[in-house]
Design a protein around this motif. Structure first.
Motif, PDB file in Angstrom:
ATOM      1  N   THR A  98      39.739  42.986  56.248  1.00  0.00           N
ATOM      2  CA  THR A  98      38.337  42.843  56.643  1.00  0.00           C
ATOM      3  C   THR A  98      37.425  42.790  55.417  1.00  0.00           C
ATOM      4  OG1 THR A  98      38.912  44.136  58.580  1.00  0.00           O
ATOM      5  CG2 THR A  98      36.591  43.778  58.224  1.00  0.00           C
ATOM      6  N   LYS A  99      37.782  43.570  54.397  1.00  0.00           N
ATOM      7  CA  LYS A  99      36.988  43.572  53.156  1.00  0.00           C
ATOM      8  C   LYS A  99      37.053  42.188  52.499  1.00  0.00           C
ATOM      9  CE  LYS A  99      37.071  45.681  48.645  1.00  0.00           C
ATOM     10  NZ  LYS A  99      37.810  44.585  48.056  1.00  0.00           N
ATOM     11  N   GLU A 100      38.233  41.610  52.510  1.00  0.00           N
ATOM     12  CA  GLU A 100      38.428  40.274  51.940  1.00  0.00           C
ATOM     13  C   GLU A 100      37.622  39.250  52.757  1.00  0.00           C
ATOM     14  OE1 GLU A 100      40.190  39.731  49.133  1.00  0.00           O
ATOM     15  OE2 GLU A 100      39.625  37.618  49.286  1.00  0.00           O
ATOM     16  N   ALA A 101      37.698  39.390  54.087  1.00  0.00           N
ATOM     17  CA  ALA A 101      36.974  38.458  54.968  1.00  0.00           C
ATOM     18  C   ALA A 101      35.464  38.602  54.774  1.00  0.00           C
ATOM     19  CB  ALA A 101      37.345  38.724  56.419  1.00  0.00           C
ATOM     20  N   PHE A 102      35.019  39.820  54.506  1.00  0.00           N
ATOM     21  CA  PHE A 102      33.590  40.071  54.266  1.00  0.00           C
ATOM     22  C   PHE A 102      33.123  39.258  53.055  1.00  0.00           C
ATOM     23  CE2 PHE A 102      30.536  42.712  51.775  1.00  0.00           C
ATOM     24  CZ  PHE A 102      29.439  42.615  52.617  1.00  0.00           C
ATOM     25  N   SER A 103      33.915  39.273  51.975  1.00  0.00           N
ATOM     26  CA  SER A 103      33.557  38.511  50.768  1.00  0.00           C
ATOM     27  C   SER A 103      33.556  37.014  51.052  1.00  0.00           C
ATOM     28  CB  SER A 103      34.550  38.778  49.639  1.00  0.00           C
ATOM     29  OG  SER A 103      34.391  40.077  49.180  1.00  0.00           O
ATOM     30  N   THR A 104      34.572  36.543  51.778  1.00  0.00           N
ATOM     31  CA  THR A 104      34.679  35.104  52.064  1.00  0.00           C
ATOM     32  C   THR A 104      33.512  34.636  52.941  1.00  0.00           C
ATOM     33  OG1 THR A 104      37.050  35.506  52.114  1.00  0.00           O
ATOM     34  CG2 THR A 104      36.336  33.343  52.814  1.00  0.00           C
ATOM     35  N   THR A 105      33.226  35.410  53.993  1.00  0.00           N
ATOM     36  CA  THR A 105      32.142  34.988  54.892  1.00  0.00           C
ATOM     37  C   THR A 105      30.793  35.051  54.169  1.00  0.00           C
ATOM     38  OG1 THR A 105      32.091  37.213  55.815  1.00  0.00           O
ATOM     39  CG2 THR A 105      33.180  35.549  57.132  1.00  0.00           C
ATOM     40  N   PHE A 106      30.671  36.027  53.246  1.00  0.00           N
ATOM     41  CA  PHE A 106      29.420  36.135  52.490  1.00  0.00           C
ATOM     42  C   PHE A 106      29.226  34.893  51.622  1.00  0.00           C
ATOM     43  CE2 PHE A 106      27.008  37.203  48.685  1.00  0.00           C
ATOM     44  CZ  PHE A 106      25.839  37.688  49.239  1.00  0.00           C
ATOM     45  N   VAL A 107      30.294  34.456  50.945  1.00  0.00           N
ATOM     46  CA  VAL A 107      30.206  33.267  50.086  1.00  0.00           C
ATOM     47  C   VAL A 107      29.868  32.035  50.932  1.00  0.00           C
ATOM     48  CG1 VAL A 107      31.551  31.704  48.616  1.00  0.00           C
ATOM     49  CG2 VAL A 107      31.672  34.162  48.225  1.00  0.00           C
ATOM     50  N   ASP A 108      30.516  31.892  52.100  1.00  0.00           N
ATOM     51  CA  ASP A 108      30.229  30.765  53.008  1.00  0.00           C
ATOM     52  C   ASP A 108      28.757  30.761  53.410  1.00  0.00           C
ATOM     53  OD1 ASP A 108      32.767  29.863  53.033  1.00  0.00           O
ATOM     54  OD2 ASP A 108      33.315  30.681  54.991  1.00  0.00           O
ATOM     55  N   TYR A 109      28.281  31.946  53.752  1.00  0.00           N
ATOM     56  CA  TYR A 109      26.892  32.096  54.196  1.00  0.00           C
ATOM     57  C   TYR A 109      25.918  31.756  53.061  1.00  0.00           C
ATOM     58  CZ  TYR A 109      22.626  34.908  54.703  1.00  0.00           C
ATOM     59  OH  TYR A 109      21.321  35.335  54.693  1.00  0.00           O
ATOM     60  N   GLN A 110      26.209  32.264  51.859  1.00  0.00           N
ATOM     61  CA  GLN A 110      25.314  32.007  50.729  1.00  0.00           C
ATOM     62  C   GLN A 110      25.292  30.523  50.346  1.00  0.00           C
ATOM     63  OE1 GLN A 110      23.227  34.052  48.528  1.00  0.00           O
ATOM     64  NE2 GLN A 110      23.221  35.262  50.375  1.00  0.00           N
ATOM     65  N   LYS A 111      26.455  29.870  50.451  1.00  0.00           N
ATOM     66  CA  LYS A 111      26.509  28.428  50.141  1.00  0.00           C
ATOM     67  C   LYS A 111      25.582  27.673  51.090  1.00  0.00           C
ATOM     68  CE  LYS A 111      31.038  27.600  48.114  1.00  0.00           C
ATOM     69  NZ  LYS A 111      32.423  27.215  48.355  1.00  0.00           N
ATOM     70  N   GLU A 112      25.705  28.017  52.370  1.00  0.00           N
ATOM     71  CA  GLU A 112      24.906  27.350  53.410  1.00  0.00           C
ATOM     72  C   GLU A 112      23.411  27.655  53.204  1.00  0.00           C
ATOM     73  OE1 GLU A 112      27.064  25.812  55.478  1.00  0.00           O
ATOM     74  OE2 GLU A 112      25.937  25.296  57.278  1.00  0.00           O
ATOM     75  N   LEU A 113      23.114  28.917  52.868  1.00  0.00           N
ATOM     76  CA  LEU A 113      21.719  29.314  52.659  1.00  0.00           C
ATOM     77  C   LEU A 113      21.130  28.592  51.448  1.00  0.00           C
ATOM     78  CD1 LEU A 113      19.359  31.160  53.503  1.00  0.00           C
ATOM     79  CD2 LEU A 113      20.367  32.996  52.159  1.00  0.00           C
ATOM     80  N   LYS A 131      20.138  23.032  60.056  1.00  0.00           N
ATOM     81  CA  LYS A 131      20.831  23.805  59.018  1.00  0.00           C
ATOM     82  C   LYS A 131      20.513  25.298  59.186  1.00  0.00           C
ATOM     83  CE  LYS A 131      23.198  23.326  55.134  1.00  0.00           C
ATOM     84  NZ  LYS A 131      24.496  22.652  55.157  1.00  0.00           N
ATOM     85  N   LEU A 132      19.276  25.589  59.555  1.00  0.00           N
ATOM     86  CA  LEU A 132      18.863  26.984  59.752  1.00  0.00           C
ATOM     87  C   LEU A 132      19.707  27.630  60.850  1.00  0.00           C
ATOM     88  CD1 LEU A 132      16.855  29.362  59.279  1.00  0.00           C
ATOM     89  CD2 LEU A 132      15.335  28.289  60.928  1.00  0.00           C
ATOM     90  N   ILE A 133      19.953  26.878  61.917  1.00  0.00           N
ATOM     91  CA  ILE A 133      20.774  27.387  63.019  1.00  0.00           C
ATOM     92  C   ILE A 133      22.181  27.699  62.521  1.00  0.00           C
ATOM     93  CG2 ILE A 133      21.829  26.762  65.248  1.00  0.00           C
ATOM     94  CD1 ILE A 133      19.178  25.207  65.818  1.00  0.00           C
ATOM     95  N   SER A 134      22.712  26.799  61.694  1.00  0.00           N
ATOM     96  CA  SER A 134      24.058  27.004  61.150  1.00  0.00           C
ATOM     97  C   SER A 134      24.089  28.225  60.212  1.00  0.00           C
ATOM     98  CB  SER A 134      24.473  25.715  60.442  1.00  0.00           C
ATOM     99  OG  SER A 134      25.386  25.940  59.471  1.00  0.00           O
ATOM    100  N   VAL A 135      23.026  28.419  59.428  1.00  0.00           N
ATOM    101  CA  VAL A 135      22.950  29.583  58.524  1.00  0.00           C
ATOM    102  C   VAL A 135      22.921  30.882  59.340  1.00  0.00           C
ATOM    103  CG1 VAL A 135      21.510  30.761  56.798  1.00  0.00           C
ATOM    104  CG2 VAL A 135      21.850  28.312  56.640  1.00  0.00           C
ATOM    105  N   ARG A 136      22.210  30.840  60.473  1.00  0.00           N
ATOM    106  CA  ARG A 136      22.144  32.033  61.344  1.00  0.00           C
ATOM    107  C   ARG A 136      23.544  32.452  61.811  1.00  0.00           C
ATOM    108  NH1 ARG A 136      17.210  29.914  64.998  1.00  0.00           N
ATOM    109  NH2 ARG A 136      15.516  30.521  63.633  1.00  0.00           N
ATOM    110  N   VAL A 137      24.344  31.440  62.165  1.00  0.00           N
ATOM    111  CA  VAL A 137      25.711  31.724  62.640  1.00  0.00           C
ATOM    112  C   VAL A 137      26.518  32.384  61.516  1.00  0.00           C
ATOM    113  CG1 VAL A 137      27.846  30.667  63.475  1.00  0.00           C
ATOM    114  CG2 VAL A 137      25.644  29.836  64.311  1.00  0.00           C
ATOM    115  N   LYS A 138      26.388  31.836  60.304  1.00  0.00           N
ATOM    116  CA  LYS A 138      27.142  32.374  59.154  1.00  0.00           C
ATOM    117  C   LYS A 138      26.692  33.804  58.838  1.00  0.00           C
ATOM    118  CE  LYS A 138      29.072  28.325  57.833  1.00  0.00           C
ATOM    119  NZ  LYS A 138      30.425  28.004  57.500  1.00  0.00           N
ATOM    120  N   ARG A 139      25.381  34.048  58.930  1.00  0.00           N
ATOM    121  CA  ARG A 139      24.853  35.386  58.661  1.00  0.00           C
ATOM    122  C   ARG A 139      25.386  36.383  59.692  1.00  0.00           C
ATOM    123  NH1 ARG A 139      20.485  37.526  55.837  1.00  0.00           N
ATOM    124  NH2 ARG A 139      19.523  39.351  56.749  1.00  0.00           N
TER     125      ARG A 139
END
Lengths: 167, 114
Positions: A98-113, A131-139
């Motif tokens: 989960t810690k690893e997934a947290f880092s990966t999802t954070f990077v995905d979210y930041q790229k999109e943001l 794009k804002l809608i997609s960023v919301r999903v990633k967040r």
């Protein structure tokens, strides 16, 4: 052959309609608001970006502490004392995953943001909103990771309490 | 220009070109790997003074020992410190709060499809 072509045309038509519907999923009122408040919205997004970087560093370092200085250390000690418990090992593995997934999802979210912040909302308000809608999903995915980490840490407490009772 | 001089110029230009290419590749890797988003030393993301002070004040962190016997007291100590760690994590107010990106927060009127 003719039938196959018809099915292909129908699918193509549906895909086109779906795409158009997605792009048009914004009212004129919203479009005007995005164009008028473009700079203000971008400033808010930049502030969110900065606050999120701070949150990630804070949470990431504490997650690392929980995993390496508590959970893993306890499991090593349990092995040394021939008391190894499979549920505690599973808990450690889940925490690490989960810690690893947290880092990966954070990077995905930041790229999109970052892509969202780089967009010109005055020129492409519809695409910006999409794009804002997609960023919301990633967040939301990052937030889910935070909840999951907490859940697993609490589970560790429960498992250790059980272990203590059966010692 | 002598042959030696020409070679020297070629060596200089070649070195500069290699340096540019290597820098470009490094920046591409830095960006594409996502490390850029985890790096708080980039401009605009540096920790503020308050954070730096907090770091300085931070007490020495507890670490559960990997060796030794296990008793109820030892596990109580483990639980006490782990609970404190979770309290610290919980003290961070609403991380990644989804409401911050809502239409309302960004000043976009509520969806009103025509």
């Amino acid at each position: 052959m003719k039938n196959k072509f018809s099915v292909f045309c129908i699918i193509l038509g549906l895909v086109f309609c779906f795409s158009v519907a997605n792009v048009m999923a914004i009212s004129e009122k919203q479009e005007n608001a995005i164009v008028d408040n473009c700079e203000k919205i971008k400033d808010s997004l930049k502030n969110i970006q900065k606050a999120d970087a701070k949150a990630r560093v804070f949470l990431g370092s504490h997650y690392e502490t929980v995993l390496s200085k508590y959970v893993t250390s306890l499991n090593v000690r349990l092995v040394e004392n021939n008391l190894s418990k499979s549920n505690l090992i599973d808990n450690q593995n889940e925490l690490a995953k989960t810690k690893e997934a947290f880092s990966t999802t954070f990077v995905d979210y930041q790229k999109e943001l970052e892509e969202l912040v780089a967009m010109d909302c005055r020129v492409e308000p519809e695409k910006f909103y999409e794009k804002l809608i997609s960023v919301r999903v990633k967040r939301k995915n990052v937030a889910l990771g935070v909840s999951k980490m907490r859940e697993l840490a609490i589970k560790n407490i429960k498992l250790v309490k059980d272990l203590k009772e059966n010692l | 220009m002598t042959t030696g001089g020409r070679n020297l110029v070629l060596l200089g230009v070649g070195s500069i070109l290699i340096a540019f290419i290597m820098t470009g590749v490094s920046l591409a890797v830095y960006h594409n790997s996502g490390d850029i988003y985890l790096d708080r030393s980039r401009p605009g993301f540096l920790p503020d003074e308050e954070e730096l002070k907090e770091e300085e004040v931070k007490e020495e962190e507890y670490e559960f020992s990997k060796t030794g016997t296990l008793s109820e007291e030892v596990l109580d100590e483990y639980l006490k410190h782990l609970k404190e760690e979770i309290e610290i994590i919980d003290s961070y107010e609403e991380p990644f709060n989804t409401g911050l990106l809502s239409d309302e927060s960004l000043g976009i009127p509520a969806e009103d499809k025509e």
